[in-house]
Design a protein around this motif. Structure first.
Motif, PDB file in Angstrom:
ATOM      1  N   HIS A  79      19.964   2.010 -10.181  1.00  4.79           N
ATOM      2  CA  HIS A  79      20.203   0.600 -10.503  1.00  4.79           C
ATOM      3  C   HIS A  79      19.799   0.217 -11.927  1.00  4.79           C
ATOM      4  N   TYR A  80      19.821   1.178 -12.848  1.00  8.77           N
ATOM      5  CA  TYR A  80      19.618   0.877 -14.260  1.00  8.77           C
ATOM      6  C   TYR A  80      20.956   0.594 -14.937  1.00  8.77           C
ATOM      7  N   LEU A  81      22.060   0.848 -14.228  1.00  3.54           N
ATOM      8  CA  LEU A  81      23.404   0.688 -14.747  1.00  3.54           C
ATOM      9  C   LEU A  81      24.310   0.344 -13.571  1.00  3.54           C
ATOM     10  N   THR A  82      25.353  -0.420 -13.809  1.00  2.08           N
ATOM     11  CA  THR A  82      26.295  -0.729 -12.734  1.00  2.08           C
ATOM     12  C   THR A  82      27.331   0.387 -12.641  1.00  2.08           C
ATOM     13  N   TRP A  83      27.972   0.492 -11.482  1.00  4.53           N
ATOM     14  CA  TRP A  83      28.967   1.557 -11.288  1.00  4.53           C
ATOM     15  C   TRP A  83      30.174   1.374 -12.178  1.00  4.53           C
ATOM     16  N   LYS A  84      30.517   0.160 -12.529  1.00  2.00           N
ATOM     17  CA  LYS A  84      31.670  -0.045 -13.415  1.00  2.00           C
ATOM     18  C   LYS A  84      31.368   0.450 -14.825  1.00  2.00           C
ATOM     19  N   ASP A  85      30.103   0.670 -15.151  1.00  2.00           N
ATOM     20  CA  ASP A  85      29.717   1.163 -16.463  1.00  2.00           C
ATOM     21  C   ASP A  85      29.648   2.689 -16.543  1.00  2.00           C
ATOM     22  N   VAL A  86      30.007   3.380 -15.475  1.00  2.79           N
ATOM     23  CA  VAL A  86      30.065   4.851 -15.486  1.00  2.79           C
ATOM     24  C   VAL A  86      31.430   5.227 -16.065  1.00  2.79           C
ATOM     25  N   GLY A  91      27.266   4.139 -24.622  1.00  2.00           N
ATOM     26  CA  GLY A  91      27.219   2.931 -25.425  1.00  2.00           C
ATOM     27  C   GLY A  91      25.908   2.192 -25.268  1.00  2.00           C
ATOM     28  N   ALA A  92      25.924   0.930 -25.634  1.00  2.00           N
ATOM     29  CA  ALA A  92      24.713   0.103 -25.633  1.00  2.00           C
ATOM     30  C   ALA A  92      24.121  -0.058 -24.229  1.00  2.00           C
ATOM     31  N   GLY A  97      19.811   1.292 -20.330  1.00  3.31           N
ATOM     32  CA  GLY A  97      19.401   1.870 -19.050  1.00  3.31           C
ATOM     33  C   GLY A  97      18.470   3.053 -19.236  1.00  3.31           C
ATOM     34  N   VAL A  98      18.786   3.911 -20.197  1.00  5.36           N
ATOM     35  CA  VAL A  98      17.941   5.074 -20.484  1.00  5.36           C
ATOM     36  C   VAL A  98      16.567   4.614 -20.950  1.00  5.36           C
ATOM     37  N   ALA A 109      10.381   5.653 -25.336  1.00  4.19           N
ATOM     38  CA  ALA A 109      11.582   4.858 -25.050  1.00  4.19           C
ATOM     39  C   ALA A 109      12.480   4.819 -26.277  1.00  4.19           C
ATOM     40  N   ASN A 110      13.159   5.955 -26.533  1.00  5.73           N
ATOM     41  CA  ASN A 110      14.012   6.066 -27.710  1.00  5.73           C
ATOM     42  C   ASN A 110      15.502   6.025 -27.370  1.00  5.73           C
ATOM     43  N   GLY A 111      15.854   5.960 -26.097  1.00  2.28           N
ATOM     44  CA  GLY A 111      17.247   5.894 -25.691  1.00  2.28           C
ATOM     45  C   GLY A 111      17.992   7.205 -25.751  1.00  2.28           C
ATOM     46  N   LYS A 112      17.290   8.295 -26.059  1.00  3.04           N
ATOM     47  CA  LYS A 112      17.888   9.632 -26.117  1.00  3.04           C
ATOM     48  C   LYS A 112      17.537  10.397 -24.847  1.00  3.04           C
ATOM     49  N   VAL A 113      18.523  11.046 -24.262  1.00  3.25           N
ATOM     50  CA  VAL A 113      18.277  11.806 -23.026  1.00  3.25           C
ATOM     51  C   VAL A 113      17.939  13.242 -23.414  1.00  3.25           C
ATOM     52  N   ASP A 114      16.633  13.519 -23.497  1.00  3.81           N
ATOM     53  CA  ASP A 114      16.150  14.857 -23.796  1.00  3.81           C
ATOM     54  C   ASP A 114      15.729  15.536 -22.492  1.00  3.81           C
TER      55      ASP A 114
END
Length: 123
Positions: A79-86, A91-92, A97-98, A109-114
């Motif tokens: 629930h950090y993102l909606t399904w329509k956003d998959v 993007g932003a 969400g990340v 909290a840098n927004g990069k998925v490491d």
């Protein structure tokens, strides 16, 4: 005779897929969305199987493809993102969400998925 072999293989694939669906292993966003609005903390919400990407490579803002869809699916399950956003486009909304997930898991909290963020997504 070749048509018969193809029909048998197709029937086998369909039967295997039906078994996975009934076992709950191949579900779509609709099943998770149906339970997302439920305010019942005594039962866990059903998670959707995310099978776009199985690695842990760095995934960042501006990228597109299966790695991004995997991140988005896992974020939507939590629930950090909606399904329509998959969408497969980082993007932003995905970055936000990340960042929220990283904050909750006490990661930078840098927004990069490491690798550490991938681990948090799968936990």
């Amino acid at each position: 005779m070749r048509g018969a072999g193809r029909a048998v293989r197709r029937a086998g694939v369909l039967a295997a897929a039906a078994g996975l669906v009934t076992a709950g292993l191949l579900t779509g966003p609709a099943s998770a969305a149906a339970t997302a609005g439920r305010d019942d903390s005594t039962r866990p919400a059903a998670l959707t199987a995310c099978a776009f990407y199985g690695g842990n490579a760095l995934t960042i803002y501006g990228q597109h493809g299966d790695r991004v869809k995997q991140v988005q699916c896992l974020l939507a399950n939590r629930h950090y993102l909606t399904w329509k956003d998959v969408t497969g486009s980082f993007g932003a909304k995905t970055r936000t969400g990340v960042t929220k997930l990283q904050t909750k898991h006490r990661l930078p909290a840098n927004g990069k998925v490491d690798k550490k963020t991938w681990r948090a997504l799968y936990s």
